[in-house]
Design an enzyme around this catalytic site. Structure first.
Site, PDB file in Angstrom:
ATOM      1  N   ARG A   1      51.006  60.603  25.879  1.00 20.28           N
ATOM      2  CA  ARG A   1      49.694  60.044  26.259  1.00 20.28           C
ATOM      3  C   ARG A   1      49.190  59.158  25.128  1.00 20.28           C
ATOM      4  NH1 ARG A   1      45.671  62.912  25.131  1.00 20.28           N
ATOM      5  NH2 ARG A   1      46.460  64.853  26.020  1.00 20.28           N
TER       6      ARG A   1
ATOM      7  N   TYR B   1      36.656  41.220  42.438  1.00 24.07           N
ATOM      8  CA  TYR B   1      37.589  42.107  43.120  1.00 24.07           C
ATOM      9  C   TYR B   1      36.825  43.316  43.669  1.00 24.07           C
ATOM     10  CZ  TYR B   1      41.462  45.297  43.801  1.00 24.07           C
ATOM     11  OH  TYR B   1      42.355  46.180  44.343  1.00 24.07           O
TER      12      TYR B   1
ATOM     13  N   ASP C   1      38.603  39.026  33.495  1.00 25.07           N
ATOM     14  CA  ASP C   1      39.713  39.507  34.317  1.00 25.07           C
ATOM     15  C   ASP C   1      40.601  38.293  34.597  1.00 25.07           C
ATOM     16  OD1 ASP C   1      41.392  40.220  36.445  1.00 25.07           O
ATOM     17  OD2 ASP C   1      39.888  41.486  37.420  1.00 25.07           O
TER      18      ASP C   1
ATOM     19  N   LYS D   1      49.999  42.665  39.559  1.00 18.47           N
ATOM     20  CA  LYS D   1      50.094  41.386  40.255  1.00 18.47           C
ATOM     21  C   LYS D   1      51.124  40.482  39.566  1.00 18.47           C
ATOM     22  CE  LYS D   1      46.794  43.490  42.404  1.00 18.47           C
ATOM     23  NZ  LYS D   1      45.377  43.280  42.125  1.00 18.47           N
TER      24      LYS D   1
HETATM   25  C1  LIG Z   1      44.216  44.120  41.919  1.00 18.39           C
HETATM   26  C2  LIG Z   1      43.112  43.651  41.065  1.00 18.39           C
HETATM   27  C3  LIG Z   1      42.399  44.531  40.245  1.00 18.39           C
HETATM   28  C4  LIG Z   1      42.674  46.022  40.238  1.00 18.39           C
HETATM   29  O1  LIG Z   1      43.922  46.316  39.735  1.00 18.39           O
HETATM   30  P1  LIG Z   1      44.825  47.595  40.213  1.00 18.39           P
HETATM   31  O2  LIG Z   1      46.069  47.407  39.453  1.00 18.39           O
HETATM   32  O3  LIG Z   1      44.973  47.488  41.698  1.00 18.39           O
HETATM   33  O4  LIG Z   1      44.043  48.802  39.827  1.00 18.39           O
HETATM   34  C5  LIG Z   1      41.410  44.011  39.438  1.00 18.39           C
HETATM   35  N1  LIG Z   1      41.121  42.687  39.438  1.00 18.39           N
HETATM   36  C6  LIG Z   1      41.782  41.810  40.224  1.00 18.39           C
HETATM   37  C7  LIG Z   1      41.414  40.372  40.175  1.00 18.39           C
HETATM   38  C8  LIG Z   1      42.789  42.257  41.053  1.00 18.39           C
HETATM   39  O5  LIG Z   1      43.429  41.379  41.846  1.00 18.39           O
END
Ligand SMILES: *Cc1c(COP(=O)(O)O)cnc(C)c1O
Length: 380
Positions: free
Chosen positions: A47, A99, A171, A196
């Site tokens: 962890r 998101y 983000d 992603k």
């Molecule tokens: C998918 C996504 C998230 C969340 O991420 P997870 O890996 O699904 O927890 C946050 N911000 C954006 C822009 C995303 O596309």
């Protein structure tokens, strides 16, 4: 190193002193032997730290041109760690077109703990100033936004945040560091859903944070270990492998994205295409300034704003898969109103332009002719 070299070698020097393996071994272990209490080789419990995860964390830092990288079990776990820097009474200014899962985390989890969120449009950076109070501790933004593809001026907001000593987080999931590097533009924290584009193959869920400041990194490492939302070694390996082709995948995502945006724009059934590469996009100039290209994400609405018609179109697609998520090699289509943004109330949703007819595409790296024929048959 330049970016295209960093994705392959950044932070990966001397990765395996034992045998010289070119990729880091998957250290599938929870613990590490000690010769005497405290006598370990840098790792004591997975962890707190794991060598495969560390290799990935160094890669995250390298590609975002930052000093410290942290990997989490999901993008939302990474955001969760950032908000845990705050205390009851603190205020956050967040973009309104964000998101859906981030919105849910802010509204339904952290508001309960006395943190106040202001959701505002940031297309005009100065708007942010109207919401700053002595309690404002964090500005949270996404650009391009999801799913409206609005563009936010990172440098302009960074200046406002710096002047008031407020943390500024971006983000960067949609753009990836191939297109834009927020730390270079004045952000304090870069966040990714590595699920992603960084992973890139729709086979892993993961999150990332990158920062420059040592003290901020230490506070985040503390939360990462104390709250425990870490990712496993196998997943760390997969994302590290994904990052090695990020630059070539992104190049093709951008090429295909452009071709599809132009095809849709000319189609008689289309009302509007949302893609920052069009000169008519309201913040096209800012996109050109802060991004190297315009990415593989776009949204479009059909004439008449008809919910059933939008559902029919996404059902008829064959090469595009109807699915949540984005950023993989395969093309995906989504209907935000009923899928990714269903957790945002209709009223709030429509204020930001997420209409019933809106369809979002994550354009993959297949042959462009097949992608366009597929859209054509579904629309016809
Ligand atoms: C998918 C996504 C998230 C969340 O991420 P997870 O890996 O699904 O927890 C946050 N911000 C954006 C822009 C995303 O596309």
């Amino acid at each position: 190193m330049k970016f295209n070299t960093k994705v392959i070698h950044g932070g990966q020097e001397n990765i395996d002193p034992a045998y010289g393996s070119v990729m880091p071994p998957i250290y599938q272990t929870s613990t590490y032997s000690q010769s005497t209490p405290g006598g370990h080789k840098g790792f004591e419990y997975s962890r707190s730290g794991n060598p495969t995860r560390s290799a990935l964390e160094r890669a995250f830092a390298s590609i975002e041109n930052g000093n410290y990288g942290l990997a989490f079990s999901s993008g939302l776990a990474a955001i969760d760690a950032v908000i845990k820097l705050l205390e009851p009474g603190d205020e956050v200014i967040s973009i309104n077109d964000l998101y859906g899962g981030s919105y849910r985390l802010f509204k339904q989890v952290f508001e309960k703990y006395g943190i106040k969120f202001h959701f505002i449009g940031m297309e005009n950076a100065e708007t942010v100033e109207n919401y700053i109070t002595p309690n404002t501790k964090l500005i949270w933004t996404e650009t391009p936004t999801n799913p409206m593809l609005n563009i936010i001026d990172i440098e302009a907001i960074g200046k406002i945040a710096k002047a008031k000593n407020i943390l500024f987080a971006v983000d960067n999931t949609f753009a990836t560091p191939y297109l834009q590097q927020p730390l270079n533009l004045g952000a304090d924290i870069v966040m990714h859903s590595a699920t992603k584009y960084l992973g890139g193959h729709s086979d892993v869920v993961m999150g990332a944070l990158v920062v420059n400041d040592k003290d901020l990194a230490d506070r985040l490492y503390f939360i990462q270990n104390a709250s425990g939302a870490v990712c496993g070694p196998q997943d760390s390996f997969l994302v590290l492998r994904g990052i090695k082709t990020l630059h070539v995948r992104m190049q093709r995502h951008c090429e295909n994205g452009r071709a599809i945006a132009e095809f849709l724009q000319a189609h008689p059934k289309i009302e509007k295409v949302f893609w920052p590469g069009f000169e008519t996009h309201p913040n096209h100039e800012i996109a050109k300034k802060q991004m190297n290209d315009f990415g593989g994400m776009l949204s479009f609405s059909t004439k008449g704003n008809n919910y059933e018609q939008a559902i029919k179109i996404v059902e008829k697609l064959k090469v595009f898969t109807l699915a949540e998520s984005l950023g993989g090699v395969e093309s995906l289509a989504g209907h935000p109103a009923s899928m990714t943004h269903a957790s945002i109330p209709k009223e709030e949703r429509e204020k930001t332009g997420v209409l019933d007819s809106l369809i979002r595409l994550s354009v993959g790296i297949e042959d462009i002719d097949d992608l366009i024929s597929d859209l054509k048959q579904a629309l016809d």
